[in-house]
Design a protein around this motif. Structure first.
Motif, PDB file in Angstrom:
ATOM      1  N   CYS A 161      16.655 -36.052  32.692  1.00 10.72           N
ATOM      2  CA  CYS A 161      15.797 -35.722  33.826  1.00 10.72           C
ATOM      3  C   CYS A 161      14.355 -35.530  33.353  1.00 10.72           C
ATOM      4  O   CYS A 161      14.099 -35.285  32.182  1.00 10.72           O
ATOM      5  N   ARG A 195      13.536 -44.224  40.240  1.00 10.58           N
ATOM      6  CA  ARG A 195      12.711 -43.757  41.358  1.00 10.58           C
ATOM      7  C   ARG A 195      11.262 -43.458  40.934  1.00 10.58           C
ATOM      8  O   ARG A 195      10.425 -43.157  41.780  1.00 10.58           O
ATOM      9  N   ASP A 209      15.613 -34.951  42.683  1.00 13.27           N
ATOM     10  CA  ASP A 209      16.880 -34.228  42.630  1.00 13.27           C
ATOM     11  C   ASP A 209      16.665 -32.745  42.908  1.00 13.27           C
ATOM     12  O   ASP A 209      17.520 -32.079  43.484  1.00 13.27           O
ATOM     13  N   TYR A 211      13.244 -35.276  38.535  1.00 12.14           N
ATOM     14  CA  TYR A 211      13.912 -36.551  38.808  1.00 12.14           C
ATOM     15  C   TYR A 211      14.899 -36.837  37.691  1.00 12.14           C
ATOM     16  O   TYR A 211      14.530 -36.820  36.517  1.00 12.14           O
ATOM     17  N   ARG A 216      16.848 -39.648  38.122  1.00  7.51           N
ATOM     18  CA  ARG A 216      17.068 -41.079  38.318  1.00  7.51           C
ATOM     19  C   ARG A 216      15.747 -41.797  38.026  1.00  7.51           C
ATOM     20  O   ARG A 216      14.872 -41.887  38.895  1.00  7.51           O
TER      21      ARG A 216
END
Length: 192
Positions: A63, A100, A111, A95, A97
């Motif tokens: 992350c 993104r 997130d 984040y 992911r």
């Protein structure tokens, strides 16, 4: 350059990119929100301390942690990037992911999003943004009330809705499910 409060067709990310760099704005469902005046010193102290805590956790996994100003574009559907009508700047985002993230910030829900309440944004953070983050699937939404010494943590349930928030006092540790159950002492970022 003053930005009108509303227009029938709303504003888009393309419009947002033309606004003056010396002003901070958010765009929610096509409506502009001025982010002036600058946050108080206490807000900035809490922001920096909490961002350090979160980045220490996210540096150990996949992350990434970012602080405002950081554009988070939230499209309602599959539209061209310049047609997106919601661009927010949460105080802190995480984040997990990487797809993104881009050079302009991020497109799609973080997130974890954090807003630190201030006089000028408190109502919007607890109403408009709460509904916005739920609608876009932000898995955890933390609202920090440094003046009162507590944090409210909203989590998406299996139906994609926020239930009642978990309340944590300054003397307690908040738990982040997004960050693998990490226990975060509020005293690490909320001053007495």
């Amino acid at each position: 350059m003053p930005i009108p409060k509303s227009r029938p067709e709303g504003y888009s990310y393309a419009d947002y990119l033309t606004w003056p760099d010396d002003e901070r704005w958010e765009l929610i469902d096509g409506s502009p929100y001025n982010m002036s005046p600058a946050p108080r010193r206490t807000h900035q102290r809490v922001l920096l301390a909490f961002a350090r805590v979160l980045s220490d956790i996210t540096d150990k996994d996949s992350c990434e942690t970012y602080v405002a100003p950081f554009d988070v574009r939230l499209p309602e559907q599959s539209v061209a990037d310049d047609e997106v009508q919601t661009v927010v700047q949460p105080d802190i985002v995480v984040y997990c992911r990487p797809e993104r993230l881009d050079e302009r910030g991020a497109i799609g829900a973080p997130d974890l999003a954090v807003e630190i309440l201030s006089e000028s944004t408190g109502y919007k953070d607890q109403t408009v943004k709460l509904a916005l983050y739920e609608r876009h699937g932000v898995r955890e939404y933390w609202i920090v009330n440094a003046d009162a010494g507590h944090v409210m943590v909203y989590r998406l349930n299996p139906e994609g809705k926020y239930g009642k928030p978990d309340y944590y006092l300054r003397s307690e540790s908040a738990v982040s499910e997004v960050l693998g159950g990490a226990k975060i002492p509020l005293a690490d970022f909320i001053p007495e």
